[in-house]
Design an enzyme around this catalytic site. Structure first.
Site, short mmCIF file in Angstrom:
data_model
loop_
_atom_site.label_atom_id
_atom_site.label_comp_id
_atom_site.label_asym_id
_atom_site.label_seq_id
_atom_site.Cartn_x
_atom_site.Cartn_y
_atom_site.Cartn_z
N LYS A 80 34.41 11.37 -22.08
CA LYS A 80 34.65 10.80 -20.76
C LYS A 80 33.49 9.94 -20.28
O LYS A 80 33.68 8.81 -19.82
CB LYS A 80 34.91 11.93 -19.74
CG LYS A 80 35.06 11.45 -18.30
CD LYS A 80 36.20 10.46 -18.13
CE LYS A 80 36.31 10.03 -16.68
NZ LYS A 80 37.41 9.06 -16.48
N CYS B 56 33.27 6.42 -10.61
CA CYS B 56 33.04 6.73 -12.02
C CYS B 56 31.97 5.87 -12.67
O CYS B 56 30.93 6.36 -13.09
CB CYS B 56 34.35 6.60 -12.79
SG CYS B 56 35.63 7.76 -12.25
#
Length: 476
Positions: A232, A290
């Site tokens: 991720k 993010c």
């Protein structure tokens, strides 16, 4: 494999009741999709009844989405699952004890990127709440983007301390990072492959059972928890690196007097076996929750690794350098503004700026870590007056955002396009110039929204990211 946990899970049977902690851009669509799956009986969405977020509870229980902007199908799905009695939002975390599985979708920002110090306070609170209500046979999944090693380290330690149970023996623990983009949340969860990593094979298998029913085109890719964490952080870091590469190219093209979009099209045109030319688009900056911090989670993971890093001596991480380039773009937008003003003999002090777009992503209300904020700060520090318009972001701490674009454009000296909302593509130079009411208006385009020639021919002074071919145009 833990035979003890395997036996407990077998006796417990299939996953039926699920909890999702964190009703935001990740938790809301995930909870709705879990609730819509026929194999699951009920889903609880957990949301703190805080002054800032507590309003979401009533909205969600009415089948209304608190997320603004365009999210195809989300509100219809929420209405469907609430009407069917399969989804409930609550602030009562004691209900966790009734569940078979619980996921955590909580933000994990960085307090200080330089010292690689994350702010895990919200995540720790969420994990602690789970630990206090943890029961044998439950599955706990972290969906938050976290420093590699967090699942087997901090998360496991808190859960075991609070519950008195042992991960991998009494309960299952895994990491399954979200992979969504605002504006296509449901589609992404259904269609993207799902990375699932347990702390052992039994935990991984149980987590695979949880996510498989919500996938349509996507498939589950099992791995270890730490590998899932690295996956991720790495995929977001790579995207940030790609954006930085084209942003740097845009700066180069400006310096060389050429159009970055011509170069981009040329690079992208080379296709064939063994050739990969993934080139993104330049812009006014990178925002969101993010990309602005996941590089630092990856970097921190290396410092917590089991082996010393072998890397060129005194060389800066290319990932951190990419972050610096992307963080620079709002400042570059301000530099373009100053240079445009210089062309007409003006200075920033007293200049009125109309900023179009506050969200970091087009046609979205996502205003987390927006690059527009740095530009605004620089403009105010230079003595400019600035008004902000955004059709989707209605509220932002310490900022007045206007819903009426005419209020923002009227009397402005400079129009700065920061977000590529659909509404802005339809604006014509004639109508903008009329509302601005100045003979020599300026337009600074950070998202390639306006047609340079049309605006230049209408009497605008134009500056655009990567538009070295137009940024020094003759003044009309």
């Amino acid at each position: 494999m833990s035979e003890k946990l395997q036996k407990i899970l077998k006796e417990k049977g299939p996953i039926k009741k699920i909890g999702v902690i964190g009703m935001g851009y990740v938790g809301i669509p995930a909870a709705a999709l879990f609730a819509d799956a026929p194999c699951f009986d009920h889903v609880f969405g957990f949301q703190r009844a805080s002054s800032s977020s507590g309003y979401k509870i009533d909205m969600l229980n009415k089948g209304e989405s608190p997320l603004k902007g365009e999210e195809p199908g989300l509100e219809d799905l929420l209405k469907k699952v609430t009407k069917a009695g399969k989804f409930t939002c609550t602030s009562d975390f004691s209900k966790i004890s009734e569940l078979d599985a619980v996921t955590l979708a909580i933000q994990t920002p960085f307090e200080d990127p330089k010292s690689l110090s994350p702010d895990f306070s919200a995540l720790i609170e969420g994990i602690t709440n789970v630990g206090k209500n943890l029961r044998k046979g439950m599955l706990v999944v972290l969906e938050s983007t976290i420093t590699p090693g967090t699942t087997v380290g901090m998360a496991r330690e808190i859960l075991e301390k609070e519950s008195g149970l042992v991960a991998g023996e009494d309960f299952a623990l895994a990491h399954a990072p979200e992979r969504v983009m605002v504006g296509r949340l449901l589609q992404n969860i259904r269609e993207h492959d799902r990375i699932v990593g347990g702390i052992d094979d039994v935990c991984t298998k149980r987590a695979v059972e949880l996510y498989t029913p919500v996938l349509t085109k996507g498939k589950v890719i099992p791995m270890t928890a730490t590998a899932a964490e690295v996956t991720k952080t790495a995929e977001n870091t790579f995207r940030d690196l790609q954006i930085a590469a084209v942003n740097q190219l845009a700066l180069y093209c400006e310096a060389m007097g050429i159009n970055v979009y011509d170069v981009r099209a040329g690079v992208a045109s080379l296709k064939g076996e063994g050739i990969t030319r993934a080139i993104l688009y330049p812009g006014a900056g990178v925002g969101g929750h993010c990309l602005t911090k996941d590089t630092y989670h990856l970097e921190r993971g290396v410092t917590l690794g089991t082996e010393p890093l072998d890397y060129p001596e005194d060389a800066e991480s290319i990932y951190v350098l990419a972050r610096r380039v992307n963080d620079f773009m709002p400042k570059h937008m301000f530099n373009l503004t100053v240079k445009a003003l210089e062309r007409v003999g003006k200075k920033p002090k007293g200049i009125k700026i109309a900023m179009l777009g506050w969200a970091f992503l087009n046609d979205s209300d996502d205003a987390r870590n927006p690059p527009s904020e740095l530009y605004r700060d620089l403009a105010l520090a230079a003595g400019c007056e600035i008004k902000v318009h955004d059709p989707h972001v209605l509220h932002y701490p310490g900022l007045e955002i206007h819903a009426n674009i005419d209020e923002v454009l009227t009397g402005a000296d400079v129009v700065v396009v920061f977000t590529g909302h659909k509404q802005y593509f339809g604006l014509t130079p004639a109508e903008i110039k009329q509302k601005m009411g100045t003979k020599q208006p300026l337009v600074i385009d950070g998202r390639n929204v306006v047609d340079p020639d049309k605006f230049i021919n209408a009497g605008f002074v134009y500056k655009g990211i990567g538009r070295g071919d137009k940024n020094s145009h003759p003044l009309k």
